[in-house]
Every structure is written in structure tokens, then in C-alpha cells.
Design a protein around this motif. Structure first.
Motif, mmCIF file in Angstrom:
data_model
loop_
_atom_site.group_PDB
_atom_site.id
_atom_site.type_symbol
_atom_site.label_atom_id
_atom_site.label_comp_id
_atom_site.label_asym_id
_atom_site.label_seq_id
_atom_site.Cartn_x
_atom_site.Cartn_y
_atom_site.Cartn_z
ATOM 1 N N THR A 18 0.601 -1.410 -0.379
ATOM 2 C CA THR A 18 0.032 -0.324 -0.272
ATOM 3 C C THR A 18 1.056 1.553 0.109
ATOM 4 O OG1 THR A 18 -0.043 0.211 2.007
ATOM 5 C CG2 THR A 18 -2.286 -0.828 1.599
ATOM 6 N N GLY A 19 0.750 2.362 -0.662
ATOM 7 C CA GLY A 19 1.325 3.470 -0.916
ATOM 8 C C GLY A 19 1.508 4.871 -2.353
ATOM 9 N N VAL A 20 1.339 4.973 -2.397
ATOM 10 C CA VAL A 20 1.218 6.151 -3.633
ATOM 11 C C VAL A 20 2.781 6.401 -3.951
ATOM 12 C CG1 VAL A 20 1.279 8.401 -4.331
ATOM 13 C CG2 VAL A 20 -0.728 7.203 -1.731
ATOM 14 N N VAL A 21 2.958 5.557 -5.045
ATOM 15 C CA VAL A 21 4.432 6.009 -6.001
ATOM 16 C C VAL A 21 3.876 7.350 -7.091
ATOM 17 C CG1 VAL A 21 5.564 4.323 -7.147
ATOM 18 C CG2 VAL A 21 4.161 4.224 -6.005
ATOM 19 N N VAL A 22 4.816 8.232 -6.846
ATOM 20 C CA VAL A 22 4.603 9.116 -7.636
ATOM 21 C C VAL A 22 5.978 9.355 -8.941
ATOM 22 C CG1 VAL A 22 3.970 10.740 -6.233
ATOM 23 C CG2 VAL A 22 6.665 10.487 -6.911
ATOM 24 N N ASN A 23 7.502 8.561 -9.098
ATOM 25 C CA ASN A 23 8.456 8.266 -9.432
ATOM 26 C C ASN A 23 8.155 7.380 -10.779
ATOM 27 O OD1 ASN A 23 10.640 6.735 -10.612
ATOM 28 N ND2 ASN A 23 11.502 8.417 -10.064
ATOM 29 N N LYS A 24 7.685 7.878 -12.375
ATOM 30 C CA LYS A 24 6.950 7.447 -13.441
ATOM 31 C C LYS A 24 8.369 5.715 -13.545
ATOM 32 C CE LYS A 24 4.386 10.954 -14.411
ATOM 33 N NZ LYS A 24 3.309 10.730 -14.044
ATOM 34 N N LEU A 25 8.886 5.985 -13.203
ATOM 35 C CA LEU A 25 9.710 4.762 -13.708
ATOM 36 C C LEU A 25 9.541 3.645 -12.385
ATOM 37 C CD1 LEU A 25 12.682 3.155 -14.634
ATOM 38 C CD2 LEU A 25 14.295 4.854 -13.636
ATOM 39 N N ASP A 26 9.772 3.758 -11.370
ATOM 40 C CA ASP A 26 9.210 2.760 -10.408
ATOM 41 C C ASP A 26 7.355 2.652 -10.162
ATOM 42 O OD1 ASP A 26 11.115 3.392 -8.927
ATOM 43 O OD2 ASP A 26 10.034 4.715 -7.267
ATOM 44 N N MET A 27 6.507 3.143 -11.235
ATOM 45 C CA MET A 27 5.007 3.316 -11.835
ATOM 46 C C MET A 27 5.457 2.394 -13.059
ATOM 47 S SD MET A 27 3.869 7.121 -11.820
ATOM 48 C CE MET A 27 2.094 6.623 -12.431
ATOM 49 N N ARG A 28 6.037 2.193 -13.815
ATOM 50 C CA ARG A 28 6.956 1.462 -14.670
ATOM 51 C C ARG A 28 6.868 -0.004 -14.273
ATOM 52 N NH1 ARG A 28 10.842 1.745 -19.858
ATOM 53 N NH2 ARG A 28 9.589 0.543 -21.027
#
Length: 150
Positions: A18-28
């Protein structure tokens, strides 16, 4: 006088289920190995679309669109401000891609391990089929050679 720590000493975030991811590389990285998903698209909390599909591509390009059609999803991370990981009541992780009042929820219908096994099985099946085709072709060539008169 400033007492800021150098960037290299700040620990990277650690997100577990659970949590929020803002880094595009981490999202990918999180979305790249998704296979079949159930998707739910809402605008301002109102359901707009839902269905199932295969995640075909995850990319980050400010000039391309996120596309969901014909049971396929092409996800552009620039279409979203952040990704929120949540646990559903069944302890299943879902991925909410959020941009202002819009949310594209992705619920995996398989795990990365299942996807790898299926791909491996598909490769094995294709290899076996190719062996049969080549063997049949060689048999046909041998039959053709033996039927020719001397």
C-alpha cells in the motif's frame, strides 16, 4: 546556515502493498509485468467503463495517449499524476492510476509468476509444434526422393 542532508543520505521510499508512487520509473516497474487485468475507469467517483484486458505496453511519453480498447491496454504514465497501491478486502493488490478526478483501477487477474509460466508453456508448445512440422516435411521429402525412378 543550512543543515540539509545531501541527497545521497536520504533513504529511498519503501512501499509494501500500500502507498503512493509518484516516480514514473517506479510506476513503470510496478505495471510492466501485469498481464491480464480487470479495469474500472471512474471520473469524479462515477463509473464510466469497466472490463477485462491485457496490458500490452507501459510507457512514458508526453505526446502519446493511454489507450484501452478491444480488450487491450496501452498505459502512458504521463496520463496520470500518481499510482496508488491498495489492498482489496480479499487481500489482493490493486493499482489506481490517478489524474485529478479520474481513476483507472487495475486489478490483476494473474500474478507475474503465472504469466511467466504461461509464456514458458507457450514457447515449449511452439517448439514442439515446429519439431513436428519439420519432421513431417523431412518425411515428405524422403517419400518424394524414394518415389523417383532411377
Amino acid at each position: 546556515m543550512s543543515h540539509h542532508l545531501p541527497e545521497s543520505q536520504i533513504p529511498a521510499p519503501c512501499i509494501i502493498n500500500t502507498g503512493v508512487v509518484v516516480n514514473k520509473l517506479d510506476m513503470r516497474r510496478l505495471l510492466a509485468d501485469l498481464g491480464r487485468v480487470r479495469y474500472i475507469y471512474t471520473q469524479d467517483g462515477e463509473l464510466r467503463s469497466e472490463g477485462e484486458g491485457d496490458v500490452m505496453e507501459v510507457f512514458a511519453n508526453p505526446r502519446r495517449s493511454t489507450l484501452v480498447a478491444n480488450h487491450t491496454l496501452y498505459l502512458n504514465l504521463y496520463s496520470f499524476d500518481y499510482l496508488e497501491l491498495k489492498l482489496l478486502p480479499q487481500q489482493q493488490t490493486c493499482f489506481d492510476l490517478v489524474q485529478e478526478g479520474n481513476c483507472l483501477r487495475l486489478i490483476p487477474l494473474s500474478t507475474p509468476m503465472q504469466e511467466r509460466q504461461e509464456r514458458s508453456l507457450n514457447v515449449s508448445a511452439i517448439e514442439a509444434m515446429m519439431e513436428q512440422v519439420l519432421s513431417a516435411r523431412w518425411d515428405a521429402e524422403i517419400d518424394d526422393d524414394s518415389s523417383e525412378p532411377f
